[in-house]
Design a protein around this motif. Structure first.
Motif, PDB file in Angstrom:
ATOM      1  N   ALA A   1       4.998   5.143   1.232  1.00  0.00           N
ATOM      2  CA  ALA A   1       5.530   6.416   0.753  1.00  0.00           C
ATOM      3  C   ALA A   1       5.822   6.370  -0.741  1.00  0.00           C
ATOM      4  O   ALA A   1       5.468   7.279  -1.498  1.00  0.00           O
TER       5      ALA A   1
ATOM      6  N   ARG B   1       2.513   6.120  -2.825  1.00  0.00           N
ATOM      7  CA  ARG B   1       1.811   7.408  -2.932  1.00  0.00           C
ATOM      8  C   ARG B   1       2.541   8.342  -3.880  1.00  0.00           C
ATOM      9  O   ARG B   1       1.925   9.101  -4.642  1.00  0.00           O
ATOM     10  N   GLN B   2       3.873   8.289  -3.863  1.00  0.00           N
ATOM     11  CA  GLN B   2       4.671   9.129  -4.748  1.00  0.00           C
ATOM     12  C   GLN B   2       4.387   8.806  -6.213  1.00  0.00           C
ATOM     13  O   GLN B   2       4.239   9.700  -7.044  1.00  0.00           O
TER      14      GLN B   2
END
Length: 276
Positions: free
Chosen positions: A251, A254-255
């Protein structure tokens, strides 16, 4: 990377990396405020090369302006109304990942240097540090465009090594609140006060290109203020860990970078129980 190459990059006349006095000075500053700046760490004749290499790769940065909180957790997390995680901000900085940084770049040579790694470990009082096993986050260039900022946040890593490579025309000031929390205590009221405008705990740093910054960003709330003028603010982030094999979570990866790789499906257990 051999010691002679480090000597070509680092102003070793000013900062002999094996000098106990240099290390002791850095340790003392880190103990007092969680932050140490070694001004003009890079040799003067390389500062324009440092700037140009960063400017050349900056267009490859992943931009994803988003609403965030200081803990980099979902803004709709189930938290009490007065929790500082409820305070939201706009994150407008971008990152060039490690696999887009040429091996010949000054920051890449320095990051991979065993001599430099030994120096970093000594300054933080660690037995050793390891390059991240993360092909994106191990080394990256942080890009803040005019009109954007990197708002208040805590780092995932207990210690951070960074270097400004290009300063903004205006703004882009590094601000931090030394040791506002600890591994054992979130100190939510103090964090909330700063997010609500209390400037008493805030320190400001006037960083210049080529300065090396050693920082305990896991416990010190910090930000880069809005950049003004027409010039982007660029800084290299050298990500090390006390343990080998560390990679970012899917997460968070990807951020920051807009993509993930198979290696990001595995993640080591954290060393504390802090919110982020």
């Amino acid at each position: 990377m051999t010691a002679p190459v480090v000597e070509q990059v680092v102003d070793t006349d000013r900062y002999p990396l094996d000098d106990p006095g240099v290390v002791a000075g850095a340790r003392a500053e880190l103990a007092e405020s969680g932050c140490c700046v070694l001004a003009d760490f890079i040799r003067p004749e390389l500062r324009e090369t440092l700037r140009r290499e960063g400017a050349d790769i900056a267009p490859m940065a992943h931009y994803d302006t988003e609403t965030v909180n200081a803990y980099n957790i979902p803004v709709d997390s189930d938290l009490p109304d007065d929790h500082p995680g409820r305070r939201t901000m706009v994150r407008g900085n971008a990152f060039v990942p490690w696999d887009r940084i040429p091996a010949t770049a000054v920051i890449n040579k320095l990051y991979r240097s065993p001599v430099f790694q030994r120096f970093v470990a000594d300054c933080f009082g660690l037995s050793e540090v390891h390059e991240l096993a993360d092909p994106l986050a191990g080394l990256c260039l942080n890009v803040v465009r005019p009109g954007m900022a990197h708002p208040w946040h805590f780092d995932t890593n207990e210690f951070t090594v960074s270097m400004l490579t290009q300063e903004a025309d205006d703004g882009g000031v590094f601000e931090y609140c030394p040791n506002i929390r600890s591994a054992d205590a979130e100190n939510l009221a103090d964090v909330r006060a700063v997010l609500d405008g209390d400037t008493r705990p805030v320190r400001r740093l006037a960083l210049r290109p080529g300065d090396l910054q050693l920082f305990k960003g896991r416990y010190s709330l910090h930000r880069v203020t809005e950049v003004g003028g027409e010039t982007q603010r660029h800084s290299a982030i050298f990500a090390y860990s006390e343990r080998p094999g560390v990679v970012g979570s899917p997460a968070r990866t990807r951020q920051l970078f807009g993509r993930v790789l198979p290696v990001h499906e595995r993640r080591p257990v954290r060393g504390d129980d802090l919110l982020d």
